[in-house]
Design an enzyme around this catalytic site. Structure first.
Site, PDB file in Angstrom:
ATOM      1  N   ARG A  35      20.340  60.650  29.685  1.00 33.22           N
ATOM      2  CA  ARG A  35      20.485  61.343  28.409  1.00 33.22           C
ATOM      3  C   ARG A  35      19.171  61.371  27.643  1.00 33.22           C
ATOM      4  O   ARG A  35      18.808  62.367  27.026  1.00 33.22           O
ATOM      5  CB  ARG A  35      21.586  60.669  27.575  1.00 33.22           C
ATOM      6  CG  ARG A  35      21.940  61.418  26.306  1.00 33.22           C
ATOM      7  CD  ARG A  35      23.228  60.880  25.723  1.00 33.22           C
ATOM      8  NE  ARG A  35      23.199  59.425  25.571  1.00 33.22           N
ATOM      9  CZ  ARG A  35      24.231  58.704  25.132  1.00 33.22           C
ATOM     10  NH1 ARG A  35      25.368  59.306  24.849  1.00 33.22           N
ATOM     11  NH2 ARG A  35      24.133  57.403  25.014  1.00 33.22           N
ATOM     12  N   ALA A  78      31.082  52.121  29.494  1.00 31.93           N
ATOM     13  CA  ALA A  78      32.501  52.454  29.606  1.00 31.93           C
ATOM     14  C   ALA A  78      33.028  53.008  28.285  1.00 31.93           C
ATOM     15  O   ALA A  78      32.483  52.749  27.217  1.00 31.93           O
ATOM     16  CB  ALA A  78      33.298  51.220  30.013  1.00 31.93           C
ATOM     17  N   SER A 130      29.528  45.553  42.124  1.00 36.19           N
ATOM     18  CA  SER A 130      29.208  44.191  41.701  1.00 36.19           C
ATOM     19  C   SER A 130      27.991  43.656  42.440  1.00 36.19           C
ATOM     20  O   SER A 130      27.815  43.901  43.632  1.00 36.19           O
ATOM     21  CB  SER A 130      30.395  43.259  41.949  1.00 36.19           C
ATOM     22  OG  SER A 130      30.057  41.931  41.581  1.00 36.19           O
ATOM     23  N   GLY A 132      24.997  42.812  40.214  1.00 33.85           N
ATOM     24  CA  GLY A 132      23.906  42.769  39.249  1.00 33.85           C
ATOM     25  C   GLY A 132      22.708  43.573  39.716  1.00 33.85           C
ATOM     26  O   GLY A 132      22.786  44.408  40.625  1.00 33.85           O
ATOM     27  N   LYS A 185      38.051  45.587  40.767  1.00 39.64           N
ATOM     28  CA  LYS A 185      36.802  45.120  40.149  1.00 39.64           C
ATOM     29  C   LYS A 185      37.091  44.290  38.897  1.00 39.64           C
ATOM     30  O   LYS A 185      36.413  43.289  38.619  1.00 39.64           O
ATOM     31  CB  LYS A 185      35.912  46.321  39.792  1.00 39.64           C
ATOM     32  CG  LYS A 185      34.607  45.955  39.043  1.00 39.64           C
ATOM     33  CD  LYS A 185      33.755  44.954  39.815  1.00 39.64           C
ATOM     34  CE  LYS A 185      32.314  44.931  39.350  1.00 39.64           C
ATOM     35  NZ  LYS A 185      32.109  44.617  37.937  1.00 39.64           N
ATOM     36  N   HIS A 188      38.116  40.948  40.057  1.00 40.27           N
ATOM     37  CA  HIS A 188      36.878  40.285  40.499  1.00 40.27           C
ATOM     38  C   HIS A 188      36.164  39.660  39.311  1.00 40.27           C
ATOM     39  O   HIS A 188      35.750  38.495  39.346  1.00 40.27           O
ATOM     40  CB  HIS A 188      35.975  41.305  41.190  1.00 40.27           C
ATOM     41  CG  HIS A 188      34.542  40.865  41.349  1.00 40.27           C
ATOM     42  ND1 HIS A 188      33.636  40.848  40.299  1.00 40.27           N
ATOM     43  CD2 HIS A 188      33.851  40.428  42.429  1.00 40.27           C
ATOM     44  CE1 HIS A 188      32.475  40.409  40.726  1.00 40.27           C
ATOM     45  NE2 HIS A 188      32.572  40.155  42.011  1.00 40.27           N
ATOM     46  N   ASN A 189      36.014  40.420  38.234  1.00 40.33           N
ATOM     47  CA  ASN A 189      35.304  39.905  37.069  1.00 40.33           C
ATOM     48  C   ASN A 189      36.082  38.789  36.385  1.00 40.33           C
ATOM     49  O   ASN A 189      35.492  37.844  35.857  1.00 40.33           O
ATOM     50  CB  ASN A 189      35.031  41.038  36.077  1.00 40.33           C
ATOM     51  CG  ASN A 189      33.888  41.934  36.526  1.00 40.33           C
ATOM     52  OD1 ASN A 189      33.581  42.015  37.714  1.00 40.33           O
ATOM     53  ND2 ASN A 189      33.261  42.617  35.592  1.00 40.33           N
ATOM     54  N   GLU A 192      35.462  35.806  38.317  1.00 39.27           N
ATOM     55  CA  GLU A 192      34.086  35.404  37.982  1.00 39.27           C
ATOM     56  C   GLU A 192      34.074  34.556  36.706  1.00 39.27           C
ATOM     57  O   GLU A 192      33.406  33.514  36.644  1.00 39.27           O
ATOM     58  CB  GLU A 192      33.233  36.648  37.801  1.00 39.27           C
ATOM     59  CG  GLU A 192      31.792  36.421  37.398  1.00 39.27           C
ATOM     60  CD  GLU A 192      31.081  37.739  37.128  1.00 39.27           C
ATOM     61  OE1 GLU A 192      30.420  37.851  36.076  1.00 39.27           O
ATOM     62  OE2 GLU A 192      31.194  38.657  37.969  1.00 39.27           O
ATOM     63  N   LYS A 262      31.592  40.998  28.078  1.00 40.27           N
ATOM     64  CA  LYS A 262      31.653  42.455  27.953  1.00 40.27           C
ATOM     65  C   LYS A 262      33.076  43.002  27.964  1.00 40.27           C
ATOM     66  O   LYS A 262      33.275  44.194  27.844  1.00 40.27           O
ATOM     67  CB  LYS A 262      30.841  43.107  29.073  1.00 40.27           C
ATOM     68  CG  LYS A 262      29.331  42.907  28.907  1.00 40.27           C
ATOM     69  CD  LYS A 262      28.555  43.722  29.927  1.00 40.27           C
ATOM     70  CE  LYS A 262      27.061  43.621  29.673  1.00 40.27           C
ATOM     71  NZ  LYS A 262      26.271  44.412  30.653  1.00 40.27           N
TER      72      LYS A 262
END
Length: 484
Positions: A35, A78, A130, A132, A185, A188-189, A192, A262
């Site tokens: 952007r 998001a 995933s 990073g 996902k 998964h987080n 984590e 987050k």
């Protein structure tokens, strides 16, 4: 360079920039747009100089640079930004073109977007990525879901850039329809969050109860990483504890004790509440971050509220051995709860999730990668209809063996005033799960007493409900029964 790009990407932040470098290194030509268009020029003339990138200064330029069916991947924040880009892309695309959301979108949004775009003749993929910064560049774990017809067009690209295990098996495969990829996902987080909290509690126990410094703890985590706890998070904890500040002291002790988040862990916990799944360990991990954020309030409380002072009197070597068992047992419980949530979601959304395959996706590239995941893959290979990880012989025996060490650790922590919400919640779940009878009979009596919510009886068939006039003047009217 090809005249047309194989895939386009919107969003040249850390993850986007590294992911397109990964794609280009595997032989693909990539169209890039941001952007803030200055970032496009800076990238093409910087890290991307001399490589197979096509810089675009508008979405139309990006779309025009792509071969059909066009594949446009977004790595943007998001929420509204994703919807905004979708609306801008729709008029530029043709039937059969594919929009891919590679950010951490909430799975209900992905379900909605897939349905919306399919109604317009377009295909949509919501994929978890995933690993990073390093994973994006060298090989992440990729969890795609959405429009099944789109998979054949992105499979080669996604699997070629993903992490590899066992000499070449990609940590990427199709997860399921609509929001399945982003759901996996999200879990998964959440796991984590749980893994990190478990490790942090072990760190605090060694620090505040055993009086161990960071460098001494480094040696413990180094040993753990060479055994059954071998994982990325144990590995980086080992390295963090050995890292020195400019004055030679452990850098970790100079970092303010307030944790950020987050939202994906919170989404996991809220989804579990909505589905009625006891995701206790991950829930406690989210709340622990919330408590850490109340730094000023905690400082004030520490000055006015007294409690037990840590004073260790046992065998230090034995306690560290027990702590290793406790961390391992809690890790198993956390995964058991996470898989329980995925199983319930599969029923609700009619997804055909491959649970062993999901463990395989997580074996490389991602933040929760560990040798532990091999055992989960084996468990579901042995029994694809496994109802709970704790029913698998390996995991059942592992937790049964580790439970005594875990009990001793939790007891010592509570006696010495050291908070271990993840470890204790794991133990409580284990004891609750293996209990044939829980005190919910009294709870249901209480609900019937004050709200006429009814109850089932042990001597009657399930599904038959009863109400008692507990006070003698409550009448016979009962409330309807329901489950959240």
């Amino acid at each position: 360079m090809k005249k047309l790009a194989d895939i386009g990407l919107i969003g040249l932040a850390v993850m986007g920039e590294n992911l397109v470098l990964n794609m280009e290194s595997k032989g693909y030509t990539v169209g890039v747009f941001n952007r803030t268009v200055e970032k496009v020029d800076a990238f093409v003339n910087g890290r991307g100089k001399g490589k197979n990138f096509i810089g675009a200064h508008s979405l139309k330029e990006l779309v025009d640079s792509l071969q059909r069916p066009r594949k446009v991947m977004m790595l943007v924040k998001a929420g509204n930004p994703v919807d905004d880009f979708i609306e801008q892309l729709i008029p530029l695309l043709e039937a059969g073109d594919i929009i891919i959301d590679g950010g951490n979108s909430h799975f209900p949004d992905t379900i909605r977007r897939a349905k919306y775009l399919e109604s317009k003749g377009l295909l949509y993929i919501g994929t978890g990525v995933s690993g990073g910064e390093e994973g994006a560049l060298k090989g992440p774990s990729i969890m795609p879901g959405g429009s099944p017809a789109a998979w054949q067009y992105v499979k080669e690209i996604f699997q070629s850039i993903s992490a590899k295990v066992d000499g070449g098996t990609p940590c990427c495969d199709w997860v399921g329809e609509n929001g399945a990829g982003h759901f996996v996902k999200m879990v998964h987080n959440g796991i984590e969050y749980g893994d990190m909290q478990i490790i942090n509690e072990a760190y605090q126990l060694m620090k505040d109860l055993l009086g161990m410094g960071a460098f001494e703890q480094h040696e413990v985590f180094k040993k753990w990483n060479a055994r059954k706890l071998n994982s990325y998070l144990i590995e980086i904890t080992r390295d963090i504890l050995a890292f020195k500040d400019t004055d030679g002291s452990p850098l970790v002790e100079h970092i303010l004790d307030t944790a950020g988040q987050k939202g994906t862990g919170k989404w996991t916990a809220v989804t579990a509440l909505n589905m009625g799944i006891p995701l206790t360990l991950i829930g406690e991990s989210v709340f622990s971050r919330c408590l850490s954020a109340q730094k000023e309030l905690r400082v004030k409380a520490s000055r006015v509220i007294s409690g037990t002072k840590p004073q260790f009197k046992g065998d230090k070597k034995q306690f560290i051995a027990d702590l290793e068992q406790a961390v391992y047992a809690a890790k198993i419980i956390s995964y058991a709860q996470g898989y329980d949530l995925m199983m319930e979601a599969a029923k609700e959304y009619k997804w055909k999730l491959n649970y062993g395959g999901i463990a395989s996706l997580w074996r490389g590239g991602c933040i929760i990668r560990s040798v532990f995941l091999n055992d989960i893959e084996k468990a579901f290979a042995s029994n694809p209809k496994l109802e709970n990880l704790l029913f698998d012989p390996f995991f059942k025996n592992s937790v049964e063996t580790a439970q005594e060490g875990c009990r001793r650790v939790c007891a010592a922590a509570l006696e010495n005033g050291i908070p271990v919400p993840a470890l204790t919640s794991a133990l409580c779940y284990f004891d609750g799960f293996r209990s044939e009878r829980l005190p919910a009979n009294l709870l249901q009596a209480q609900r019937d007493y004050f709200g006429a919510h009814q109850y089932e009886r042990t001597d009657k068939p399930r599904g038959e409900f009863f109400h008692t006039d507990w006070t003698g003047h409550g009448g016979d009217t009962a409330s309807s029964t329901y489950q959240v």
